[in-house]
Write an enzyme that holds these catalytic residues in place. Sequence first.
Site, short mmCIF file in Angstrom:
data_model
loop_
_atom_site.label_atom_id
_atom_site.label_comp_id
_atom_site.label_asym_id
_atom_site.label_seq_id
_atom_site.Cartn_x
_atom_site.Cartn_y
_atom_site.Cartn_z
N ASP A 78 0.87 -1.18 0.00
CA ASP A 78 0.00 0.00 0.00
C ASP A 78 0.91 1.23 0.00
O ASP A 78 1.65 1.46 0.96
CB ASP A 78 -0.86 -0.04 1.28
CG ASP A 78 -2.16 0.72 1.15
OD1 ASP A 78 -2.13 1.81 0.55
OD2 ASP A 78 -3.20 0.23 1.66
N ASP B 149 -2.86 4.84 -2.25
CA ASP B 149 -3.82 5.51 -1.38
C ASP B 149 -4.22 6.89 -1.96
O ASP B 149 -3.36 7.65 -2.40
CB ASP B 149 -3.16 5.69 0.00
CG ASP B 149 -4.12 6.13 1.08
OD1 ASP B 149 -5.02 5.36 1.42
OD2 ASP B 149 -3.97 7.27 1.57
N GLU C 110 -6.59 4.20 -5.60
CA GLU C 110 -7.81 4.52 -4.85
C GLU C 110 -8.33 5.86 -5.35
O GLU C 110 -7.69 6.90 -5.15
CB GLU C 110 -7.55 4.58 -3.34
CG GLU C 110 -8.86 4.71 -2.57
CD GLU C 110 -8.70 5.21 -1.14
OE1 GLU C 110 -9.63 5.03 -0.35
OE2 GLU C 110 -7.65 5.80 -0.81
N HIS D 262 -11.33 -2.00 4.58
CA HIS D 262 -11.14 -1.57 5.97
C HIS D 262 -11.80 -0.22 6.22
O HIS D 262 -11.80 0.25 7.34
CB HIS D 262 -9.65 -1.51 6.27
CG HIS D 262 -8.94 -0.48 5.44
ND1 HIS D 262 -8.88 -0.53 4.05
CD2 HIS D 262 -8.32 0.67 5.78
CE1 HIS D 262 -8.23 0.52 3.61
NE2 HIS D 262 -7.88 1.28 4.63
N ASP D 263 -12.30 0.42 5.16
CA ASP D 263 -12.96 1.73 5.31
C ASP D 263 -14.48 1.63 5.22
O ASP D 263 -15.18 2.56 5.63
CB ASP D 263 -12.50 2.68 4.19
CG ASP D 263 -11.03 3.05 4.30
OD1 ASP D 263 -10.50 3.08 5.43
OD2 ASP D 263 -10.41 3.32 3.26
C1 NOJ Z 1 -7.68 5.84 2.47
C2 NOJ Z 1 -7.39 4.70 3.39
O1 NOJ Z 1 -7.98 3.54 2.88
C3 NOJ Z 1 -7.94 5.11 4.75
O2 NOJ Z 1 -7.94 4.04 5.66
C4 NOJ Z 1 -7.12 6.25 5.25
O3 NOJ Z 1 -7.67 6.74 6.46
C5 NOJ Z 1 -7.09 7.41 4.23
N1 NOJ Z 1 -6.91 6.96 2.88
C6 NOJ Z 1 -5.94 8.34 4.53
O4 NOJ Z 1 -4.73 7.73 4.19
#
Ligand code: NOJ
Length: 524
Positions: free
Chosen positions: A104, A206, A269, A331-332
């Site tokens: 990542d 990210d 992302e 995870h989000d």
């Molecule tokens: C996306 C990540 O998936 C998330 O977990 C994170 O808090 C934010 N980007 C900031 O890096």
Amino acid sequence: MIKDAEHRTPWWKAGVIYQIYPRSFQDSDGDGIGDLKGMEERLDYLGALGIDAIWLSPIFPSPMADFGYDVANYCGIEPMFGDLARFDHVLASVHERGLKLMLDFVPNHSSDQHPWFQASRSARDDPKRDWYVWRDAAADGGPPNNWISDFGGSAWTWDDANGQYYLHAFLKEQPDLNWRNPGLRAAMMDVLRFWLDRGVDGFRIDVLWHIVKAADFPDNPPNPDWTADQTERDRVLQRHSTDQPEAHAIAADMRTLADSYGERLLVGEIFLPNDRHARWYGTPERPQVHLPFNFQLIENSWDARTLARVIADYEASLPAHGWPNWVLGSHDAPRIAARIGEAQARVAAMLLLTLRGTPTLYQGDELGIGRVDIPPGQMRDPQHFRQPGLDIGRDRSRTPMPWNGSAHAGFSAVAPWLPLNTDWRTRNVAAQEKDPESMLILYRRLLALRREYPALSIGRITLVESPDGVLAYERHDEARTLRILLNLTARAVTVRWQGTPLLSTLNGEAEPGMLYPDEGLVIA
Ligand code: NOJ
């Protein structure tokens, strides 16, 4: 030979990605937090599941203000996870099993503890000052503009030492890096080289669409549709703080670098509407990421009509050289089984693994982990603490993997950093391996079917007319056509079909001429 290579499907098109959240996968040293050695001990599980690649959320040294998405050294391993020697060992073990490993990469921001930021904030004339985004106060002494952090509050924090504000799209402990600075850019490309040289197979990148901001930092326009039950971030449209043309050029440079190592994968992302999302593929001459993550199964309501439209619109938006991809959890995001219930989560699994494009699975979804209520005293996610009234904490999706019915579910010798799913005594890997009707066995069957019938991974897709509540499509290649019928409702539906059922999400015999409640079918 050359001809063969040209026609071979790259691994990331036919393959399936599995996301590991390392803090919650397997603890080996008894601190209640997962680590690399623990992960290595569980690789056979992933082999048996039938995935192709692992994406590992950040494992780099970090004060953990955002649980690893605040990186204090891009070229090291956080001691609680292991060290570089352990990492190399894990990578070799992954490759021995014929799997791939993606890291990542967090390019938009570092930790405020990163030596680069320490130098940058030390003096206005420090050579690294410009590696981050510093601005003078507005005339009234307030922040330079109205940009809002994704975690709520102003995106600017005042630094007394040198009398300027610095920008942070997320926590103030995550200062944004300045990708307009050539020195920073070169240093970050070296980070990619560092890991590619070690043999990693690619990166999930990210918040890629955030990395460059409009040069003159204008205010973002207010969002006319904002309501008080939405996050603060949504008060404004991120027009000037995200998706700038210069960011596309940087993504293309990252791709050139990745391609110079052979078949490596970049997954970005990116949250944007289809037309702007598709631009992140770049052009055939100057490609950007292989896969801009597509979160539309998470973002849209769970009904057949909506999903048919989502699939059609997304497919239509792709450039000719753009390969699709789909995501059901992370995870989000809230757990899929928490959102739509376990019966529909089985249908969702069939959807994810039979759509055209590369699927990404999130650890624990293959067990059907549903809603986990985290007692207030055990919540950890900064997103929750920044905006406590909104119920947007992400801890619920980050609970440890329940491996078996022994103490702490076999995840750790001690109480884990987040509580387990409440039903871990029955909902765990060992129990589901023994139960032919379990979610885990369904996932294994779906993954095996996808491998057996290339039409399901790399074949074409055609949406098919279907009765209300049913999502239907066909996947074809030269060898065969498969029809997928998904009942997105809890009632039986009459629907004409013929052929040989290959797999049902329910476990009984499929019934010609109908779909049972919550049934998904793959028919040859
Ligand atoms: C996306 C990540 O998936 C998330 O977990 C994170 O808090 C934010 N980007 C900031 O890096």
